[in-house]
Design a protein around this motif. Structure first.
Motif, mmCIF file in Angstrom:
data_model
loop_
_atom_site.group_PDB
_atom_site.id
_atom_site.type_symbol
_atom_site.label_atom_id
_atom_site.label_comp_id
_atom_site.label_asym_id
_atom_site.label_seq_id
_atom_site.Cartn_x
_atom_site.Cartn_y
_atom_site.Cartn_z
ATOM 1 N N UNK A 74 0.824 -1.486 -0.075
ATOM 2 C CA UNK A 74 -0.058 -0.265 0.012
ATOM 3 C C UNK A 74 1.349 1.333 -0.884
ATOM 4 N N UNK A 75 1.804 1.032 0.650
ATOM 5 C CA UNK A 75 2.735 2.757 0.674
ATOM 6 C C UNK A 75 3.742 2.652 -0.486
ATOM 7 N N UNK A 76 3.883 1.616 -1.093
ATOM 8 C CA UNK A 76 4.443 1.382 -2.238
ATOM 9 C C UNK A 76 3.421 2.588 -3.364
ATOM 10 N N UNK A 77 1.877 1.893 -3.439
ATOM 11 C CA UNK A 77 1.581 2.530 -3.964
ATOM 12 C C UNK A 77 1.301 3.554 -3.958
ATOM 13 N N UNK A 78 1.369 3.974 -2.764
ATOM 14 C CA UNK A 78 1.073 5.940 -2.640
ATOM 15 C C UNK A 78 2.337 6.293 -3.282
ATOM 16 N N UNK A 79 3.340 5.965 -2.496
ATOM 17 C CA UNK A 79 4.968 6.515 -3.125
ATOM 18 C C UNK A 79 4.498 6.564 -4.913
ATOM 19 N N UNK A 80 4.388 5.856 -5.556
ATOM 20 C CA UNK A 80 4.212 5.816 -6.789
ATOM 21 C C UNK A 80 3.570 7.248 -7.206
ATOM 22 N N UNK A 81 2.003 7.796 -6.406
ATOM 23 C CA UNK A 81 1.548 7.887 -6.810
ATOM 24 C C UNK A 81 1.593 9.506 -6.187
ATOM 25 N N UNK A 82 2.836 9.242 -5.456
ATOM 26 C CA UNK A 82 3.342 11.195 -5.044
ATOM 27 C C UNK A 82 4.689 11.372 -6.510
ATOM 28 N N UNK A 83 4.766 9.810 -6.418
ATOM 29 C CA UNK A 83 6.541 10.363 -7.746
ATOM 30 C C UNK A 83 5.498 10.944 -9.002
ATOM 31 N N UNK A 84 4.004 10.272 -9.037
ATOM 32 C CA UNK A 84 3.906 10.848 -10.716
ATOM 33 C C UNK A 84 3.782 12.171 -10.459
ATOM 34 N N UNK A 85 3.226 12.685 -9.657
ATOM 35 C CA UNK A 85 2.850 13.991 -9.524
ATOM 36 C C UNK A 85 4.189 14.988 -8.894
ATOM 37 N N UNK A 86 5.247 14.450 -8.403
ATOM 38 C CA UNK A 86 6.293 15.615 -8.360
ATOM 39 C C UNK A 86 7.571 14.752 -8.831
ATOM 40 N N UNK A 87 7.193 14.099 -10.066
ATOM 41 C CA UNK A 87 8.513 13.845 -11.013
ATOM 42 C C UNK A 87 8.579 13.649 -12.316
ATOM 43 N N UNK A 88 6.677 13.341 -12.575
ATOM 44 C CA UNK A 88 6.945 12.931 -13.332
ATOM 45 C C UNK A 88 5.887 14.717 -14.289
ATOM 46 N N UNK A 89 6.229 14.663 -15.464
ATOM 47 C CA UNK A 89 4.961 15.902 -16.316
ATOM 48 C C UNK A 89 3.903 15.053 -17.202
ATOM 49 N N UNK B 79 0.351 4.747 -16.428
ATOM 50 C CA UNK B 79 1.413 4.798 -15.144
ATOM 51 C C UNK B 79 0.414 3.685 -13.852
ATOM 52 N N UNK B 80 -0.283 4.460 -13.460
ATOM 53 C CA UNK B 80 -1.220 3.640 -12.347
ATOM 54 C C UNK B 80 -1.428 2.139 -12.644
ATOM 55 N N UNK B 81 -2.054 1.832 -14.055
ATOM 56 C CA UNK B 81 -1.825 0.661 -13.967
ATOM 57 C C UNK B 81 -0.737 -0.493 -14.131
ATOM 58 N N UNK B 82 0.782 -0.151 -14.429
ATOM 59 C CA UNK B 82 1.801 -0.882 -13.981
ATOM 60 C C UNK B 82 2.542 -0.753 -12.598
ATOM 61 N N UNK B 83 1.954 0.547 -12.428
ATOM 62 C CA UNK B 83 2.260 0.343 -11.209
ATOM 63 C C UNK B 83 1.382 -0.139 -9.878
#
Length: 638
Positions: A576-591, A601-605
């Motif tokens: 669960x924390x991995x998926x939340x971190x993936x969401x955080x990475x999406x909004x802070x690092x990706x464009x 992105x969210x499907x593969x994560x």
């Protein structure tokens, strides 16, 4: 080659890989290619990639110059799944013979072609090429005073900006490529091996006199100059009915880098020091916490077992307290025991795949030069680990007094991969709808289904048959017929709270490395620090086991014997924390701005988090299973 010679070669190769750390090597059958002066060098084109859309496209999906006939290179399963499309190109060099102002072709853009180029420039697509299995890179300096070079994979299709003092933004295409081929010369044979392939792209509106032909002399460049283009005051604009002349020049540069070390420059980035410091820091913290937990647990258990075994009078024996009080219910089969058996068996399959893959990666067999090798290895290992999945689920099922082993084998073979397949097919349909080369073709889809139904499913049934024929695992204590009532629990022993708390430490063991893995996947950077990744995997295993054991012990001391599912979910909640971190990475690092790219992105994560849940949950479950059997077999039960 006979078997003894092959075994000797394999052993010597493994020894070399261990000594050199998996960087400077070449594998048996992957020999370097020697080139004499004048030998033809064939440049191959790969996919167009973008970190903004995450949708790869074929090079020839854009109206670039084409050779007389396009030939696809043979690709392995991993390359196809990654969307690689490796094809020949009109760029042909002669070894150690510089070429200047070479005309590739001339294109007259129509409205559709101009629109396609503009879309790719807007989405910051890069062109990827390959020469002698080396990817084309563009060296970039971090700053004016910094001498460190960072290598970017490929070059941008073009750029967008204002020109000639106007406020209107225009699109410009990189139509001139200045290639640099680095080679290492053998002093004895005078042959050369390619150790670098770099490019500097330019946008140049070429001029010429008279009618255009392939031998036309361009007045916008001097073919006798050392470097054709250093800057352009007249860039090539992308518009309807625009004439674009594609050109290139190539220079050769001798290098001291040997062929075996030619990947090192691409694999070493400027973030190495931060990476090393972060990993070591995380390693020290997790080891310190794990050591403290282990020490407390050992001392506490030793005192409890000694106290229980030293009870002499009948009155003392009747006054059982703590975890010994629930000995008659602790091995009672849980609710949905069949599902637990399925997930435990699937976790064993994932665990075996991960460990063996990491071992091959550390030894250097899954190097970046072997494109798609990592994904191919993981797929095949997962398929062949099906026999262990069937065995583990059947053994646990028989311990729960189950008799229909075929039903458990069927669910083990289809539940987890079926869920992954549904999500994958949906994502593949989205990619196919975008006409991307990342869409898995029908033949590859058929191969995946064959691997699943033709190899994995039969192996699961074989493992289940063997496991069902084994003697059932005996419980160390007898189970009462009537379940004991569980007393009211303290707020901190609430199942949801303890499960969520249990997932924090395993996630903390991997989240720093997770940043580099996500950067490698979604920002198209090299990742080849498998030694660190293997250490992190070991830390993850230890951490999952210890945190689950600790919380399981506290749960039993509170007279709550429903530990089966909670032990699985305690460490599994780290997903669960991995998926939340993936969401955080999406909004802070990706464009990423396109909805389809965000869904991909969210499907593969989601798939990655699901695999992580099954992996960590199984580790925690079996650690707790071993722990409870150990402590209840160590005390005297009247």
């Amino acid at each position: 080659m006979d078997v003894p010679m092959r075994s000797t070669l394999l052993f010597s190769t493994l020894l070399v890989l261990l000594i050199h750390g998996g960087h400077s090597f070449y594998l048996p059958g992957v020999a370097p290619q020697d080139f004499d002066k004048g030998d033809l060098l064939m440049v191959k084109v790969n996919k167009l990639t973008s970190i903004k859309t995450q949708l790869p496209y074929s090079y020839y999906s854009l109206p670039y110059c084409r050779p007389n006939s396009i030939v696809d290179s043979a690709e392995n399963l991993g390359e196809v799944l990654r969307g690689d499309r490796i094809e020949n190109s009109p760029f042909v060099f002669n070894m150690r013979e510089p070429q200047m102002c070479n005309i590739v072709c001339r294109k007259i853009l129509d409205a559709e072609s101009a629109r396609e180029f503009k879309e790719k420039i807007d989405d910051e697509y890069r062109v990827n090429m390959i020469l002698d299995n080396l990817p084309l890179v563009m060296p970039i300096r971090r700053g004016d005073q910094d001498t460190t070079l960072v290598y970017q994979l490929g070059y941008y299709v073009g750029l967008k900006g204002k020109y000639a003092g106007t406020n209107e933004e225009k699109y410009f295409i990189h139509n001139h490529l200045a290639f640099t081929v680095k080679f290492h010369r053998d002093q004895l044979t005078q042959t050369a091996r390619i150790v670098g392939f770099e490019v500097e792209p330019f946008s140049v509106k070429h001029d010429y006199e008279g009618e255009f032909s392939e031998k036309t002399r361009l007045t916008s460049c001097d073919p006798h100059a050392r470097r054709l283009v250093t800057s352009s005051n007249n860039p090539q604009e992308v518009e309807d009915k625009q004439e674009i002349i594609f050109t290139y020049d190539v220079s050769f540069e001798e290098s001291e880098v040997k062929w075996a070390s030619r990947w090192d420059a691409y694999l070493l980035t400027s973030d190495d020091q931060i990476h090393w410091f972060s990993i070591v820091n995380s390693l020290m913290i997790v080891l310190f916490l794990s050591g403290m937990v282990a020490m407390i647990m050992l001392r506490t258990l030793y005192r409890d077992i000694s106290k229980y075994n030293e009870l002499e009078t009948l009155e003392e024996a009747q006054e059982e307290t703590g975890w010994k009080l629930v000995h008659g219910d602790v091995f009672r089969p849980p609710a949905n025991s069949d599902l637990l058996c399925v997930y435990a068996g699937t976790g064993v399959q994932c665990f075996g795949m991960m460990v063996v893959t990491m071992m091959f990666a550390v030894l250097g067999f899954l190097s970046p030069s072997n494109r798609g090798g990592l994904m191919t290895a993981m797929l095949f290992l997962w398929v062949f680990m099906g026999i262990f999945a069937g065995y583990a689920s059947a053994r646990l099922y028989k311990m729960f007094k189950g008799t229909e082993w075929k039903r458990i084998a069927l669910r083990t073979a289809f539940l987890f991969p079926g869920t992954i397949a549904v999500v994958f097919f949906i994502l593949n349909a989205l990619i196919w709808g975008e006409k991307s080369s990342g869409a898995v073709p029908f033949t590859t889809m058929f191969a995946l289904i064959f691997l699943w139904f033709g190899i994995s499913v039969p192996l699961v049934f074989v493992g289940s048959y063997v496991g069902s024929r084994k003697h059932a695992i005996d419980d160390p204590v007898k189970t009462n017929k009537i379940p004991r009532q569980i007393p009211e629990q303290a707020w901190y022993m609430n199942p949801v709270f303890s499960i969520l708390i249990g997932g924090i430490l395993p996630f903390g063991a991997v989240f720093i490395e997770l940043f580099f893995i996500l950067t490698s996947i979604w920002l198209h950077q090299f990742y080849y620090i498998f030694g660190f990744l293997f250490i992190v995997l070991m830390i993850l295993i230890v951490t999952c086991a210890e945190i689950t054991i600790v919380l399981c012990y506290f749960q039993l001391c509170s007279e709550d014997y429903l530990w089966w599912w909670r032990s699985y979910l305690t460490s599994g909640s780290s997903a669960l924390y991995l998926f939340l971190y993936a969401a955080f990475y999406f909004f802070t690092k990706l464009e990423i701005t396109k909805p389809v790219s965000g869904m991909l992105y969210f499907g593969y994560m989601l798939i990655a988090s699901y695999v992580f849940f099954v992996l960590t949950g199984t580790i925690g479950f079996y650690a707790c299973f071993w722990f409870t059997r150990l402590i209840y077999s160590s005390v005297k039960i009247d």
